[in-house]
Design a protein around this motif. Structure first.
Motif, PDB file in Angstrom:
ATOM      1  N   GLN A   9     -76.869 -29.979 -24.212  1.00  0.00           N
ATOM      2  CA  GLN A   9     -78.114 -29.944 -23.435  1.00  0.00           C
ATOM      3  C   GLN A   9     -78.916 -31.222 -23.634  1.00  0.00           C
ATOM      4  OE1 GLN A   9     -79.267 -28.092 -21.044  1.00  0.00           O
ATOM      5  NE2 GLN A   9     -81.195 -29.187 -20.948  1.00  0.00           N
ATOM      6  N   ALA A  10     -78.952 -31.729 -24.850  1.00  0.00           N
ATOM      7  CA  ALA A  10     -79.687 -32.967 -25.134  1.00  0.00           C
ATOM      8  C   ALA A  10     -79.094 -34.138 -24.356  1.00  0.00           C
ATOM      9  CB  ALA A  10     -79.667 -33.254 -26.639  1.00  0.00           C
ATOM     10  N   SER A  42     -76.581 -27.044 -27.980  1.00  0.00           N
ATOM     11  CA  SER A  42     -77.838 -27.787 -28.060  1.00  0.00           C
ATOM     12  C   SER A  42     -77.602 -29.291 -27.867  1.00  0.00           C
ATOM     13  CB  SER A  42     -78.510 -27.525 -29.407  1.00  0.00           C
ATOM     14  OG  SER A  42     -79.704 -28.251 -29.520  1.00  0.00           O
ATOM     15  N   ALA A  43     -76.550 -29.798 -28.480  1.00  0.00           N
ATOM     16  CA  ALA A  43     -76.221 -31.220 -28.325  1.00  0.00           C
ATOM     17  C   ALA A  43     -75.849 -31.529 -26.880  1.00  0.00           C
ATOM     18  CB  ALA A  43     -75.089 -31.602 -29.270  1.00  0.00           C
ATOM     19  N   ARG A  94     -82.500 -36.236 -23.490  1.00  0.00           N
ATOM     20  CA  ARG A  94     -83.518 -36.122 -24.534  1.00  0.00           C
ATOM     21  C   ARG A  94     -83.470 -37.343 -25.445  1.00  0.00           C
ATOM     22  NH1 ARG A  94     -83.624 -30.535 -27.567  1.00  0.00           N
ATOM     23  NH2 ARG A  94     -81.508 -30.860 -26.887  1.00  0.00           N
ATOM     24  N   GLY A  96     -73.675 -22.831 -31.168  1.00  0.00           N
ATOM     25  CA  GLY A  96     -75.090 -23.040 -30.838  1.00  0.00           C
ATOM     26  C   GLY A  96     -75.504 -24.488 -30.980  1.00  0.00           C
ATOM     27  N   ARG A  97     -75.062 -25.117 -32.048  1.00  0.00           N
ATOM     28  CA  ARG A  97     -75.382 -26.543 -32.245  1.00  0.00           C
ATOM     29  C   ARG A  97     -74.679 -27.406 -31.214  1.00  0.00           C
ATOM     30  NH1 ARG A  97     -76.289 -27.973 -38.563  1.00  0.00           N
ATOM     31  NH2 ARG A  97     -77.702 -26.246 -38.974  1.00  0.00           N
TER      32      ARG A  97
END
Length: 100
Positions: free
Chosen positions: A52-53, A49-50, A58, A45-46
């Protein structure tokens, strides 16, 4: 010195400190289209998320959005973020523009 002179001090801001993301983005730009492991995360999950960033820019280092590709994968129990620089033209084409 008058009271007004003590309240305002005209100085430019210090240079932006280089971050790990600035160094990662620079390294990826130096070897365009080549995938690299840029992070090992505690969970998938982390890692996702990274990734995607990075894709969405982001963080300023990965601008403009779409100039970097990133994916999360688990390899032998290790959660990795893979990324590569595909260039700003790749984003323009994806948006319906024409590459120069």
């Amino acid at each position: 010195m008058s009271a007004a002179q003590q309240v305002v001090e005209f100085l430019g801001p210090p240079p932006v400190a280089e971050t790990k993301h600035t160094r990662i983005a620079r390294a990826l730009r130096g070897r365009p289209s080549e995938w690299a492991v840029v992070q090992r995360a505690a969970s998938i999950g982390r890692a996702a998320s990274a990734a995607q960033a990075i894709r969405s820019a982001r963080l300023h280092a990965y601008e403009p959005a779409g100039a970097f590709q990133a994916v999360a994968r688990t390899v032998q129990g290790e959660h990795r973020v893979y990324a590569r620089y595909v260039g700003e033209q790749a984003q323009a084409v994806a948006d319906g523009g024409v590459a120069a």
